[in-house]
Write an enzyme that holds these catalytic residues in place. Structure first.
Site, PDB file in Angstrom:
ATOM      1  N   SER A  68       0.803  -1.228   0.000  1.00 42.41           N
ATOM      2  CA  SER A  68       0.000   0.000   0.000  1.00 42.41           C
ATOM      3  C   SER A  68       0.832   1.272   0.000  1.00 42.41           C
ATOM      4  CB  SER A  68      -0.943   0.012   1.204  1.00 42.41           C
ATOM      5  OG  SER A  68      -0.215   0.131   2.414  1.00 42.41           O
ATOM      6  N   LYS A 137       0.755   4.578   6.741  1.00 41.63           N
ATOM      7  CA  LYS A 137       0.201   5.440   5.689  1.00 41.63           C
ATOM      8  C   LYS A 137       0.853   6.819   5.765  1.00 41.63           C
ATOM      9  CE  LYS A 137      -2.975   2.237   4.840  1.00 41.63           C
ATOM     10  NZ  LYS A 137      -2.831   1.350   3.665  1.00 41.63           N
TER      11      LYS A 137
END
Length: 252
Positions: A68, A137
């Site tokens: 990701s 993230k």
């Protein structure tokens, strides 16, 4: 003519060579070995204590299990996280953060078999934390920010300032999911760099917490990739991407 015996410098008979020291007794050898063992154990204990203190108060190792955050972070990368962020060092837009999954973003996984040695080494910080209960993230919006996808050119805007994001995975659009949010107090809005493969704030905007991550759940800021060796290097926050973003007006 008779040969005179060798004499030592003080005139006494001798060989003329330095005298050998008496050989060590078994008891002395045992005592020397014991001292060496104690010294090694002391060094090991000090190293473990220092490692634990660093892991507890300064840095902690984590393992990257997914794509990701490609290409900033790759699958199987090991990273070190600065535990002084978000407190006492401020959290900023662009920071890559590791946070606890308290909102159920990750699927349930079966518990791994216990390995006391590995758990101990992870506890003191010598091995990365491979727990599936953490995510990594990039922070796009902080408290009060108005974050929108997307403008007429397909760019994400923060407080009406469009972002040009060089850290995006090659070929990935800034977002294929529309959103229009104002980040609440004590929260952040996060997104993966590989937007097509990241289940981030966008995907969870209609679930628990509306996609926002609690600042108190943030473990720290990723600062360096430590493994594999061919990827060793810093993890950039790209401050230039956000330098023209105005502070939130409070009235949005």
């Amino acid at each position: 003519m008779s040969q005179q015996p060798d004499q030592s410098p003080d005139g006494t008979p001798g060989s003329g060579e330095p005298r050998n020291h008496a050989a060590k007794t078994p008891k002395e050898k045992k005592r020397g070995f014991g001292a060496w063992v104690r010294e090694v154990l002391t060094i090991v204990v000090i190293a473990l204590v220092l490692s634990f203190l660093i892991k507890t108060f300064l840095f902690r190792a984590f393992y990257i299990p997914s794509g990701s955050m490609e290409e900033t972070l790759e699958i199987n990368d090991r990273i070190f996280v600065n535990l002084l962020v978000p407190q006492p060092i401020d959290l900023n837009r662009g920071d890559v953060v590791v946070f606890k999954d308290t909102k159920g973003w990750l699927p349930q996984t079966p518990e791994k078999a216990s390995n006391p040695v590995r758990e101990a080494l992870t506890f003191v910080g010598l091995l990365p934390d491979e727990s599936q209960q953490h995510l990594v993230k990039r922070v796009i919006g902080t408290e009060g920010d108005h974050v929108v996808c997307c403008d007429a050119d397909g760019r994400i805007t923060v407080n009406d300032q469009p972002l040009d994001e060089p850290y995006l995975y090659p070929g990935a659009a800034p977002s294929d999911v529309p959103f229009d949010v104002v980040v609440p107090e004590g929260k952040v809005w996060v997104m993966g760099d590989h937007r097509n493969a990241s289940a981030d704030s966008r995907e969870h905007q209609y679930g628990e917490g509306n996609g926002f991550v609690d600042v108190e759940d943030i473990e720290g800021k990723a600062v360096v990739t430590a493994w594999p060796l061919n990827r060793v290097g810093g993890v950039s926050s790209y401050p230039e991407v956000f330098e023209n973003v105005p502070e939130p007006s409070g009235g949005q």
